[in-house]
Design an enzyme around this catalytic site. Structure first.
Site, PDB file in Angstrom:
ATOM      1  N   GLU A  83     144.502 -17.938   4.450  1.00  0.00           N
ATOM      2  CA  GLU A  83     143.968 -19.096   3.699  1.00  0.00           C
ATOM      3  C   GLU A  83     144.548 -19.167   2.303  1.00  0.00           C
ATOM      4  OE1 GLU A  83     141.606 -21.445   0.985  1.00  0.00           O
ATOM      5  OE2 GLU A  83     141.860 -19.280   0.867  1.00  0.00           O
ATOM      6  N   ASP A 130     141.560 -12.845   4.422  1.00  0.00           N
ATOM      7  CA  ASP A 130     142.604 -12.438   3.469  1.00  0.00           C
ATOM      8  C   ASP A 130     142.081 -12.662   2.056  1.00  0.00           C
ATOM      9  OD1 ASP A 130     142.749 -15.300   3.786  1.00  0.00           O
ATOM     10  OD2 ASP A 130     144.743 -15.302   2.863  1.00  0.00           O
ATOM     11  N   ASP A 134     132.809 -24.250   6.416  1.00  0.00           N
ATOM     12  CA  ASP A 134     133.813 -23.340   5.866  1.00  0.00           C
ATOM     13  C   ASP A 134     133.325 -22.881   4.492  1.00  0.00           C
ATOM     14  OD1 ASP A 134     136.198 -21.989   5.441  1.00  0.00           O
ATOM     15  OD2 ASP A 134     137.467 -23.777   5.443  1.00  0.00           O
TER      16      ASP A 134
END
Ligand SMILES: [Zn+2]
Length: 489
Positions: free
Chosen positions: A191, A124, A218
């Site tokens: 996120e 996103d 990440d």
């Protein structure tokens, strides 16, 4: 008497010389660790194909809006269908589970006694601020590739991460690679609005299945090029923690009344004093723990004078502290920051307020927590007329181990791809999905293997987000090495 004075002067002189010698010696010893014999990797990639895939990914308007309205669900489901169609090898070998609109892949490892690892990113993106579209040199959702540069929202944050990981896995599958450890890939869909339904759901599932990861990787920091002042080499800044956040309301109360006969102080002026006091008294911080480690590592690659400062923190500590606190970026690494963001007072021009409120957002350094910040603020500004109310927040993450094998695997991979560069643990100033994943990982690292220059910084959540094809390809090589090195340790 004269003789005593001469002796004292001589003694002082000798002391200065000794001090000087200690400073110079410590500086000369403050050098980068010896570069282990790390072989550069030769990975042939079809860069045009990589670029085309990132470009295609950018064209999906997978936008997370703060309000629940506005989200275009089909863009998300179309993106998922695109991943499945574009990466057939990944979907043949790896097991896919959809959680809401987040994608969790499991790549079964050969050795089930080893703890699995997780590579993750989010697909996103934040919206383009209305009215800023024409400031983009290429339309934000065009994915246009112009002169070797891929343009658009998500080029850095974080579709390059998601597509980069998929390309790396595809490459390794083509090579017949099989991981020793089981590898999870997780691609979050929310996120930018906290990750509760994506990374949160993935984390809950892993917990429920009893999966405890050795480590996770990440999004986070990058391979900095020229961003760190005084540093002449590239710096892979591997974030080992992320800051928390707490929002406090500072509330001033007063009797109110008509503005034609005001008392000397009222709620607004009391509140103004309280805010000024907060601004004048930053939350105590400074070089310790993680911050010291980061600056100690990085300064070893700096010119002599800078090295001298950091090599002699016993002497120059206060100067370093002052210098680092003066810059907004480095200050944020040293302490919990204070940012008044919202104000409210009376509802009418001629009515004295009975209540005035300042909302202040604090980004919490791992050494502090929500309660300690609330206590600090209360002790500083609370009085008969001023009170402090907590709105909500989240503590800083745990600090992951920068001596652990996962960190070493990432560091080694960066040196195989980028050569003899500086590598240092860092602190993430913004938030990431790792606030969730970190709950099922012994260590959670936050790092993108792409180069970032200071010109790129405005792209994050701003305008003209882009990445060069060459840089993207290097990052894919980075992910390939992270998987190779990380899956066998
Ligand atoms: Zn991001």
């Amino acid at each position: 008497m004269a003789k005593v004075l001469t002796n004292m002067a001589l003694g002082g002189f000798a002391l200065v010389i000794i001090l000087g010698l200690v400073v110079v010696t410590k500086t000369l010893l403050h050098t980068p660790p010896p570069f282990d014999d790390i072989a550069a990797v030769d990975i042939q990639l079809d860069e045009a194909n990589l670029a085309a895939n990132l470009s295609a990914a950018i064209r999906f308007k997978t936008i997370s809006y703060q309000a629940s309205t506005g989200k275009q669900n089909t863009e998300f489901s179309d993106f998922i269908a695109w991943v499945i169609a574009t990466y057939p090898e990944v979907n043949q070998v790896l097991e896919l589970e959809l959680l809401n609109q987040s994608m969790l892949y499991k790549w079964q490892g050969l050795d089930t006694t080893l703890k699995p690892i997780l590579l993750t990113g989010h697909y996103d993106v934040v919206p383009v601020i209305p009215g800023s579209e024409d400031k983009w040199q290429q339309p934000p959702f065009s994915g246009n590739i112009v002169d070797g540069v891929i343009w658009g929202r998500g080029a850095l944050d974080d579709k390059s991460g998601v597509v980069g990981i998929l390309q790396a896995v595809t490459y390794l599958l083509d090579q017949g690679f099989q991981p020793q450890r089981t590898i999870y890939l997780s691609f979050g869909h929310d996120e930018e609005i906290g990750g509760r339904n994506g990374a949160g759901a993935v984390t809950a599932l892993l917990k429920q299945q009893g999966v405890q990861l050795a480590w996770s990787l990440d999004e986070g920091s990058f391979v900095f090029d020229g961003i760190f002042p005084g540093l002449e080499t590239l710096l892979a800044s591997i974030n080992v923690a992320e800051k928390g956040s707490v929002t406090l309301d500072i509330v001033a109360t007063a009797p109110g009344g008509h503005s034609s006969m005001p008392p000397r102080n009222n709620a607004v002026s009391d509140l103004a004093k309280a805010i000024t006091k907060l601004q004048d008294n930053p939350v105590p911080g400074g070089l310790s723990g993680l911050s010291t480690q980061m600056f100690d590592n990085v300064s070893r690659y700096m010119p002599f004078t800078m090295r001298g400062l950091f090599a002699n923190q016993w002497l120059f500590g206060p100067i370093i502290d002052q210098q680092l606190s003066a810059s907004t970026t480095t200050n944020a690494m040293l302490r919990t920051t204070t940012a008044p963001t919202m104000l409210s007072g009376s509802v009418k021009t001629n009515v004295l307020p009975i209540e005035a409120i300042a909302t202040v957002n604090f980004r919490i350094h791992p050494r502090d927590n929500m309660q300690s910040i609330e206590n600090y603020v209360t002790q500083l500004v609370a009085s008969d007329t001023i009170s402090v109310r907590r709105r909500g927040g989240i503590n800083a993450s745990a600090v992951s181990d920068w001596q652990a094998s996962g960190y070493a695997a990432i560091a080694q991979s960066m040196r195989e791809v980028y050569g003899d560069i500086a590598v240092a643990p860092g602190l993430m100033i913004a938030g990431s999905d790792s606030k969730h994943y970190g709950q099922v990982a012994d260590n959670a690292y936050r790092f993108n293997p792409f180069i970032l220059t200071s010109q790129d910084l405005t792209g994050f959540h701003g305008t003209n987000e882009k990445i060069s094809v060459q840089n993207f390809a290097q990052g894919v090589r980075g992910y390939i090495q992270v998987i190779r090195n990380g899956s066998r340790r």
